[in-house]
Design an enzyme around this catalytic site. Structure first.
Site, PDB file in Angstrom:
ATOM      1  N   GLU A  53       1.213  12.500  25.258  1.00  0.00           N
ATOM      2  CA  GLU A  53       2.049  11.669  24.409  1.00  0.00           C
ATOM      3  C   GLU A  53       2.436  12.390  23.130  1.00  0.00           C
ATOM      4  OE1 GLU A  53       0.375   8.296  22.514  1.00  0.00           O
ATOM      5  OE2 GLU A  53      -0.978   9.523  21.335  1.00  0.00           O
ATOM      6  N   CYS A  77       3.501  13.243  15.674  1.00  0.00           N
ATOM      7  CA  CYS A  77       2.096  13.447  16.034  1.00  0.00           C
ATOM      8  C   CYS A  77       2.076  14.111  17.410  1.00  0.00           C
ATOM      9  CB  CYS A  77       1.457  12.050  16.055  1.00  0.00           C
ATOM     10  SG  CYS A  77      -0.245  12.024  16.555  1.00  0.00           S
ATOM     11  N   CYS A 129      -9.752  15.399  26.180  1.00  0.00           N
ATOM     12  CA  CYS A 129     -10.519  16.063  25.120  1.00  0.00           C
ATOM     13  C   CYS A 129     -11.991  16.092  25.537  1.00  0.00           C
ATOM     14  CB  CYS A 129     -10.375  15.291  23.812  1.00  0.00           C
ATOM     15  SG  CYS A 129     -11.293  16.044  22.449  1.00  0.00           S
ATOM     16  N   CYS A 156     -15.934  11.681  21.632  1.00  0.00           N
ATOM     17  CA  CYS A 156     -16.317  10.685  20.626  1.00  0.00           C
ATOM     18  C   CYS A 156     -16.298   9.306  21.307  1.00  0.00           C
ATOM     19  CB  CYS A 156     -15.338  10.715  19.457  1.00  0.00           C
ATOM     20  SG  CYS A 156     -15.187  12.360  18.734  1.00  0.00           S
ATOM     21  N   CYS A 188     -13.233   6.795  21.006  1.00  0.00           N
ATOM     22  CA  CYS A 188     -11.877   7.307  21.188  1.00  0.00           C
ATOM     23  C   CYS A 188     -11.469   7.265  22.652  1.00  0.00           C
ATOM     24  CB  CYS A 188     -11.820   8.744  20.672  1.00  0.00           C
ATOM     25  SG  CYS A 188     -10.298   9.619  21.116  1.00  0.00           S
ATOM     26  N   GLY A 233      -6.360  15.432  22.155  1.00  0.00           N
ATOM     27  CA  GLY A 233      -7.001  16.741  22.183  1.00  0.00           C
ATOM     28  C   GLY A 233      -7.590  17.195  20.868  1.00  0.00           C
ATOM     29  N   GLU A 234      -8.446  18.214  20.956  1.00  0.00           N
ATOM     30  CA  GLU A 234      -9.064  18.828  19.781  1.00  0.00           C
ATOM     31  C   GLU A 234      -8.351  20.167  19.551  1.00  0.00           C
ATOM     32  OE1 GLU A 234     -11.099  18.514  17.138  1.00  0.00           O
ATOM     33  OE2 GLU A 234     -10.547  20.622  16.899  1.00  0.00           O
ATOM     34  N   SER A 290     -12.128  15.068  10.753  1.00  0.00           N
ATOM     35  CA  SER A 290     -12.596  13.740  11.137  1.00  0.00           C
ATOM     36  C   SER A 290     -14.072  13.628  10.788  1.00  0.00           C
ATOM     37  CB  SER A 290     -12.387  13.535  12.645  1.00  0.00           C
ATOM     38  OG  SER A 290     -11.012  13.526  12.917  1.00  0.00           O
ATOM     39  N   LEU A 291     -14.353  12.921   9.716  1.00  0.00           N
ATOM     40  CA  LEU A 291     -15.723  12.830   9.218  1.00  0.00           C
ATOM     41  C   LEU A 291     -16.474  11.674   9.889  1.00  0.00           C
ATOM     42  CD1 LEU A 291     -17.278  14.451   7.115  1.00  0.00           C
ATOM     43  CD2 LEU A 291     -16.561  12.810   5.381  1.00  0.00           C
ATOM     44  N   HIS A 292     -15.999  10.460   9.665  1.00  0.00           N
ATOM     45  CA  HIS A 292     -16.476   9.244  10.338  1.00  0.00           C
ATOM     46  C   HIS A 292     -17.910   8.824  10.038  1.00  0.00           C
ATOM     47  CE1 HIS A 292     -12.707   9.625  12.233  1.00  0.00           C
ATOM     48  NE2 HIS A 292     -13.067  10.323  13.280  1.00  0.00           N
ATOM     49  N   CYS A 335      -3.465   7.062  17.288  1.00  0.00           N
ATOM     50  CA  CYS A 335      -4.152   8.221  17.820  1.00  0.00           C
ATOM     51  C   CYS A 335      -5.452   7.749  18.456  1.00  0.00           C
ATOM     52  CB  CYS A 335      -4.454   9.214  16.720  1.00  0.00           C
ATOM     53  SG  CYS A 335      -2.957   9.844  15.970  1.00  0.00           S
TER      54      CYS A 335
END
Ligand code: SAH
Ligand code: SF4
Length: 358
Positions: A93, A106, A113, A117, A120, A163-164, A217-219, A337
Site C-alpha cells: 500500500e 507514506c 515485516c 510488534c 501492528c 515494513g521495517e 518507534s519508541l512505544h 500505518c
C-alpha cells in the site's frame, strides 16, 4: 545492470556507472533521471533527446515499469490509498495524506515485516520480501500520476507504510537518494522521513549515506515493556538505541529526532510512564509524537481514551519535551500505518479491512 532489475530507483552514481559500462556518456544518467522524475516519462522510445539506438536498447533492458494499481480508496477527509500489485500474488500500500500547504506520501519498504510488534497488523502478516528501490520509488510515481489531475503534489515522503525500512537498508537508501536528488524528486532532507523500530547499528550506517529525517518507534519508556511491544528491543535495547539517535542528530546536523509513541490503553499510557519518558527525552534533540492506536482485530490492544492521551501529553509538555498528538486520518478506509494484514483473496493478498468493504 548493477544488481538491479530496473534502472528506476537507482541513485545517480549507479546510473552513471550503468551507462559508462555500456560505452555511453555519463550524462545520459542525468537525461534519463529528468525524463523519469521530472517529466514522469517511463517509455524510453519517447525520450527524444537520446539517439534512437540508445532508446531502443533502454526499451529492451531498462525495466521501467510501474506496478499496476489493484485498488484505489479515498477517505472522506481526502486521504488516498492505492494498493499496488508487486507480483507473486502480493500487494503493498501507498497512502497520500493531504494537509493544508503540504501532502505526505507514506511508502512501503517491504511486503510484511519480520519485527512482529504485537499491536501492528503488518507485523501479524509476517515477512514476505524486501521491495526493490524501483518498487519503492515507483510508489511515488504512481501516486504522483494519480494526484496530478487534482492539482495535488507530494511535498513530503515518509517511510511509514508496510515494513521495517532499516531491515531493507540498501534498497531504502537507494530510494532515499532519488527522493533527495534534485534530478530525482528534489525533496529537501527534512521532507523525507524514515521511521524505524530501532535497528541500532543501522542508524549510524544511515548517517553515513543519507541525511533524511529520522523517526524512531519508541512505544515504551523502559526495556521490559519495550521488549514486549517492539520485540527487536531484546536485541537492541533502549540505552544504546537512544545514544545512536543523539549521534544521528549530531552527525546529520538535524534539529531533532522524532519519537513515535502509540497510545495503548492501560499498557503504556500511565502517568509514571510519562514521567519516565521525560527522563529519557528532556534536554535532548527530541520531539515526541503520540499516535492514537488504530485497533487491529485479533490483538488485545485498545486505544487510550482521549483524556489519558491529553494528560500524558501535558506531563511531557510541562517538563519541556516537545510533544504532539497525531491527528487520525483516513479512518474510514483503514489507511493508518500498521493497519494492513494480508489475506488471500482470489490468489491476491489484500488487507483485511479492504476485503470486507471492497
Ligand atoms: N516499521 C517502521 C515503520 C512503519 S510503521 C516502524 O515501526 O517504525 C509506522 C508507525 O505506525 C510506527 O510507529 C508503528 O509502530 C505505528 N503503528 C503500527 N501499527 C499501528 C496501529 N495499529 N495504530 C497506530 N500506529 C501504529
Ligand atoms: Fe514492523 Fe513497524 Fe509494524 Fe513493528 S510497527 S511490525 S516494525 S511495520
Amino acid at each position: 545492470m548493477p544488481d538491479s532489475a530496473s534502472l528506476l530507483g537507482l541513485p545517480r552514481g549507479e546510473l552513471e556507472n550503468w551507462f559508462t559500462s555500456r560505452g555511453e556518456a555519463a550524462f545520459r544518467a542525468r537525461q534519463l533521471m529528468r525524463w523519469l522524475y521530472h517529466r514522469g516519462e517511463l517509455e524510453p522510445l519517447r525520450m527524444t533527446d537520446m539517439a534512437l539506438s540508445l532508446r531502443e536498447s533502454l526499451s529492451d533492458s531498462a525495466g521501467l515499469v510501474l506496478p499496476p494499481i489493484v485498488q484505489r480508496r479515498r477517505s472522506a477527509d481526502g486521504t488516498r490509498k492505492w494498493l499496488l500489485d508487486v507480483g507473486g500474488g502480493q500487494v503493498v500500500e501507498t497512502v497520500f495524506i493531504p494537509e493544508p500547504g503540504r501532502g505526505s506520501l507514506c511508502v512501503s519498504s517491504q511486503v510484511g515485516c519480520a519485527v512482529n510488534c504485537p499491536f501492528c497488523a503488518t507485523g501479524q502478516m509476517g515477512f514476505s520480501r524486501n521491495l526493490s528501490a524501483a518498487e519503492i520509488v515507483a510508489q511515488t510515481l504512481v501516486a504522483r500520476r494519480e494526484l496530478e489531475p487534482e492539482g495535488r503534489t507530494i511535498t513530503n515522503i515518509v517511510f511509514m507504510g508496510m515494513g521495517e525500512p532499516l531491515a531493507n537498508f540498501r534498497e531504502v537508501a537507494r530510494a532515499a537518494s532519488v527522493f533527495l536528488d534534485h534530478l530525482g524528486l528534489g525533496l529537501s532532507r527534512r521532507r523525507v522521513t524514515l521511521s524505524t523500530s530501532g535497528i541500532t547499528p543501522r542508524i549510524g550506517k544511515l548517517a553515513e549515506v543519507s541525511r533524511v529525517a529520522l523517526a524512531v518507534s519508541l512505544h515504551a519508556p523502559d526495556d521490559e515493556l519495550r521488549n514486549r511491544l517492539v520485540p527487536l528491543n531484546r536485541r537492541y535495547p533502549l540505552g544504546p538505541l537512544l545514544e545512536a539517535c543523539w549521534d544521528y542528530a549530531r552527525a546529520t546536523e538535524s534539529r531533532e529526532i522524532t519519537f513515535e509513541y502509540v497510545m495503548l490503553d492501560g499498557v503504556n499510557d500511565q502517568p509514571g510512564q510519562a514521567a519516565a519518558l521525560v527522563g529519557l527525552l528532556r534536554g535532548r534533540p527530541a520531539k515526541l509524537n503520540l499516535i492514537p492506536y488504530n485497533p487491529v482485530c485479533g490483538t488485545p490492544f485498545a486505544c487510550s481514551p482521549r483524556p489519558a492521551i491529553d494528560r500524558f501529553r501535558q506531563t511531557l509538555l510541562d517538563a519541556g519535551v516537545m510533544t504532539m498528538t497525531r491527528k487520525t486520518r483516513g479512518d474510514d478506509i483503514e489507511v493508518a500505518c500498521g493497519q494492513l494484514r494480508g489475506t488471500v483473496l482470489n490468489g491476491m493478498s489484500v488487507p483485511r479491512g479492504m476485503r470486507a468493504r471492497a
